[in-house]
Design a protein around this motif. Structure first.
Motif, short mmCIF file in Angstrom:
data_model
loop_
_atom_site.label_atom_id
_atom_site.label_comp_id
_atom_site.label_asym_id
_atom_site.label_seq_id
_atom_site.Cartn_x
_atom_site.Cartn_y
_atom_site.Cartn_z
N ILE A 12 0.83 -1.19 0.00
CA ILE A 12 0.00 0.00 0.00
C ILE A 12 0.87 1.25 0.00
CG2 ILE A 12 -1.64 1.35 1.39
CD1 ILE A 12 -2.84 -1.05 -0.06
N GLY A 13 1.81 1.29 0.91
CA GLY A 13 2.58 2.51 1.12
C GLY A 13 3.55 2.83 0.01
N LEU A 14 4.10 1.82 -0.63
CA LEU A 14 5.17 2.10 -1.58
C LEU A 14 4.81 1.82 -3.03
CD1 LEU A 14 8.13 0.63 0.48
CD2 LEU A 14 7.39 3.00 0.31
N GLY A 15 3.92 0.87 -3.29
CA GLY A 15 3.67 0.53 -4.68
C GLY A 15 2.27 0.77 -5.17
N GLN A 36 7.72 8.54 5.01
CA GLN A 36 7.06 8.53 6.30
C GLN A 36 6.34 7.21 6.53
OE1 GLN A 36 4.53 11.95 6.04
NE2 GLN A 36 6.12 13.37 6.71
N ASN A 37 5.74 6.67 5.47
CA ASN A 37 5.02 5.40 5.59
C ASN A 37 5.98 4.28 5.97
OD1 ASN A 37 2.75 6.79 4.76
ND2 ASN A 37 2.98 6.17 2.63
N LEU A 38 7.12 4.23 5.30
CA LEU A 38 8.12 3.23 5.63
C LEU A 38 8.63 3.43 7.05
CD1 LEU A 38 9.93 0.85 4.93
CD2 LEU A 38 11.53 2.48 3.88
N GLN A 39 8.82 4.67 7.44
CA GLN A 39 9.30 4.95 8.79
C GLN A 39 8.30 4.46 9.84
OE1 GLN A 39 12.45 6.07 9.51
NE2 GLN A 39 11.84 5.35 11.53
N ILE A 42 8.78 0.77 10.16
CA ILE A 42 10.02 0.51 10.89
C ILE A 42 9.85 0.80 12.38
CG2 ILE A 42 12.41 1.31 11.19
CD1 ILE A 42 12.45 1.67 8.08
N ASP A 43 9.19 1.90 12.70
CA ASP A 43 8.96 2.26 14.10
C ASP A 43 8.15 1.19 14.83
OD1 ASP A 43 10.39 4.60 13.71
OD2 ASP A 43 8.59 5.88 13.60
N ILE A 44 7.13 0.68 14.19
CA ILE A 44 6.30 -0.36 14.80
C ILE A 44 7.13 -1.62 15.02
CG2 ILE A 44 4.34 -1.92 14.44
CD1 ILE A 44 2.98 0.46 12.95
N GLU A 45 7.91 -2.00 14.03
CA GLU A 45 8.73 -3.21 14.15
C GLU A 45 9.79 -3.04 15.24
OE1 GLU A 45 9.48 -7.13 13.38
OE2 GLU A 45 7.82 -5.88 12.75
N SER A 46 10.39 -1.87 15.30
CA SER A 46 11.39 -1.60 16.33
C SER A 46 10.76 -1.66 17.72
CB SER A 46 12.03 -0.24 16.10
OG SER A 46 12.98 0.03 17.11
N TYR A 47 9.59 -1.08 17.86
CA TYR A 47 8.86 -1.14 19.13
C TYR A 47 8.61 -2.60 19.52
CZ TYR A 47 4.96 -1.03 22.39
OH TYR A 47 4.14 -1.25 23.47
N GLN A 96 -3.85 -0.35 12.17
CA GLN A 96 -4.16 1.08 12.09
C GLN A 96 -3.30 1.77 11.06
OE1 GLN A 96 -6.78 2.67 13.65
NE2 GLN A 96 -6.20 4.20 12.14
N ASN A 97 -2.04 1.40 10.99
CA ASN A 97 -1.16 1.98 9.99
C ASN A 97 -1.65 1.64 8.58
OD1 ASN A 97 1.25 3.48 9.33
ND2 ASN A 97 2.13 1.54 8.66
#
Length: 145
Positions: A12-15, A36-39, A42-47, A96-97
């Protein structure tokens, strides 16, 4: 679970913005906030990683301090409950994302948005992802013909 959901979000976010066509058969513009979408992904995965590390460290400390089988079992049960709670929280964050990403694409049918919104587990969300894949394929075929 993570791989499929991440693929859905990346899709969704990139393609997605570059493959769907608008009603006038013009390509949709690429979302300006793709980075921002990729970030967010990444933020969710890091969390998720940091919380799993925290849970394991606390469980390790607990089992090392256990003096009886009952205390040991309580440590294991607490770890299990915390992992399940985290799993559900991260699922909701990812969902939600994805919903936020879908809202930026007016050509995504409401039925797919509702599918994502109503998903309560990974299997249901995966079914929504399959609908998105089919829609993407349909738009590709329509663009070729």
């Amino acid at each position: 679970m993570k791989k499929s959901l991440l693929k859905a979000v990346a899709f969704i976010g990139l393609g997605f913005g570059t493959t769907l066509a608008n009603p006038n058969s013009q390509p949709m513009p690429t979302a300006p906030n793709q980075g921002q979408n990729l970030q967010k992904v990444i933020d969710i995965e890091s969390y998720s990683h940091q919380e799993r590390i925290r849970i394991l460290q606390e469980a390790d400390q607990c089992i090392h301090n256990a003096k009886t089988k009952e205390e040991y079992r309580a440590c294991e049960e607490k770890e299990k409950q915390e992992r399940e709670q985290l799993k559900q929280k991260v699922f909701e964050m990812r969902k939600q994302n994805l919903l936020n990403e879908l809202s930026n694409h007016p050509n995504v049918p409401q039925s797919i948005k509702d599918c994502v919104a109503n998903a309560t587990n990974h299997e249901q969300l995966k079914a929504c992802h399959e609908q998105l894949k089919a829609l993407r394929q349909q738009f590709k075929q329509d663009k070729i013909h």
